[in-house]
Scaffold this motif. Sequence first.
Motif, PDB file in Angstrom:
ATOM      1  N   ASN A  23       0.884  -1.165   0.000  1.00  8.76           N
ATOM      2  CA  ASN A  23       0.000   0.000   0.000  1.00  8.76           C
ATOM      3  C   ASN A  23       0.924   1.219   0.000  1.00  8.76           C
ATOM      4  N   PRO A  24       0.844   2.147  -0.923  1.00 10.06           N
ATOM      5  CA  PRO A  24      -0.247   2.408  -1.870  1.00 10.06           C
ATOM      6  C   PRO A  24       0.038   2.002  -3.310  1.00 10.06           C
ATOM      7  N   THR A  25       1.109   1.238  -3.593  1.00 13.01           N
ATOM      8  CA  THR A  25       1.450   0.987  -4.994  1.00 13.01           C
ATOM      9  C   THR A  25       0.748  -0.235  -5.561  1.00 13.01           C
TER      10      THR A  25
ATOM     11  N   TYR B 153      -0.702   4.051 -14.591  1.00 10.85           N
ATOM     12  CA  TYR B 153      -1.153   3.337 -13.400  1.00 10.85           C
ATOM     13  C   TYR B 153      -0.227   2.153 -13.172  1.00 10.85           C
TER      14      TYR B 153
ATOM     15  N   SER C 130      -1.926  -3.700  -9.980  1.00 17.56           N
ATOM     16  CA  SER C 130      -2.119  -3.932  -8.550  1.00 17.56           C
ATOM     17  C   SER C 130      -2.441  -5.386  -8.226  1.00 17.56           C
TER      18      SER C 130
ATOM     19  N   LEU D  75      -3.202   2.501  -7.887  1.00 17.28           N
ATOM     20  CA  LEU D  75      -2.524   3.801  -7.852  1.00 17.28           C
ATOM     21  C   LEU D  75      -2.377   4.303  -9.289  1.00 17.28           C
TER      22      LEU D  75
ATOM     23  N   CYS E 195      -2.625  11.074  -2.925  1.00 15.61           N
ATOM     24  CA  CYS E 195      -1.312  10.635  -2.419  1.00 15.61           C
ATOM     25  C   CYS E 195      -0.215  11.622  -2.793  1.00 15.61           C
TER      26      CYS E 195
ATOM     27  N   ARG F 214      -5.033   7.304  -5.437  1.00 17.25           N
ATOM     28  CA  ARG F 214      -5.265   5.869  -5.223  1.00 17.25           C
ATOM     29  C   ARG F 214      -6.764   5.636  -5.124  1.00 17.25           C
TER      30      ARG F 214
END
Length: 358
Positions: A157-159, A288, A291, A297, A322, A333
């Motif tokens: 988190n957050p990638t 982006y 994920s 993200l 973010c 995100r």
Amino acid sequence: MITPRSDVALRPGYHSPQVDVRVRLNTNESPFPPPDEWLDDVLREAAMVHWNRYPDRSAIALRTAIGALHGLGPEWVFAANGSNEVLQTVLLAFGGPGRTAALWEPTYALHSHLAETTSTQVVVGERGADFALDVDEIRRVITEAGPSVVFLCSPNNPTGVADSPALVEEVLAMARSGDALLVVDEAYGQFSGWSATSLLGEGEPLVVVRTYSKTWAMAGLRLGYLVGPPEVVNALEKVVLPYHLDTLKQAIGLAALSYETEMRARVEQLVAERERVQAALAAMDVDYWRSGANFVLFRPRRVAGQAVWNALLSHSILVRDCSSWPRLDGCLRVTIGAPAENDAFIEALAETLEKMTS
Ligand SMILES: *Cc1c(COP(=O)(O)O)cnc(C)c1O
């Protein structure tokens, strides 16, 4: 008037705006509630609580059931009020003054926040351009800083990027030879294929942290846990507050585990929705990152992320800004919601980008 300690006074604190909107896609919650049958369990369990008595301090029934999920005994399980409290307890016992925690930004903000509030020094390494971790960079940080605690977050988190089994194995070997405890935060573990729990072992300096907040759809309950060697669990029990898990939470946290099939079905649906949202993002003027979690993200290519965040808010859609996080200038995100919420997000984002760039 007494003031807080100077390092506390200077802290920004934890900020995630809680705005009343139609479509809430900002904190990676489940869009679906837990099963109705579980709610019936909650009512039944509440009627049976001896409210005048303290809870079972060892939370043995809950820990036994959680351990069974992972093929381990209760002595391998430590549970607390959300995985944030689990992480804080790890730092209270294994971090603290004179000790260091290592992490690689961008990652979950609470890892450094909790290290600092427990007076643990934080040493920060870098991720690659694709936000993947590099073994040599990890070795550099561990060798130079000699941390007591090493944080990985997979999927991160957050990638949204998940670490490979080979990488986690190598970091575990470094932790072993460097006398560090490797903490793998798997808050989104069930959304991705592989779990570091397969590397757990007697005497291995590894704990894996999980939460009820995301995949189990119970962010309102505040329950999380780690699985790890009994000697680590024993150390955590020494610093956590006595009776920290209330009786009702223990009972309904245990009951929740009977609905694992429903949990898996929710996860499967969200993974399918995630692929749909990513396909939509691929057709837009944004970058982006693929994920392995229940969020994506992204970064608008030609307009400021913050302006897009505001435009989405005017459609009553809340995502996470973010931009002020390390290395995430201009990034937003979005949590994967129910299909109609994702439709609303995709439509509003496409319209916003179209308007702002034409
Ligand atoms: C959401 C999240 C948690 C969950 O915290 P809780 O206190 O269990 O709600 C932990 N770690 C990461 C990386 C998260 O994103």
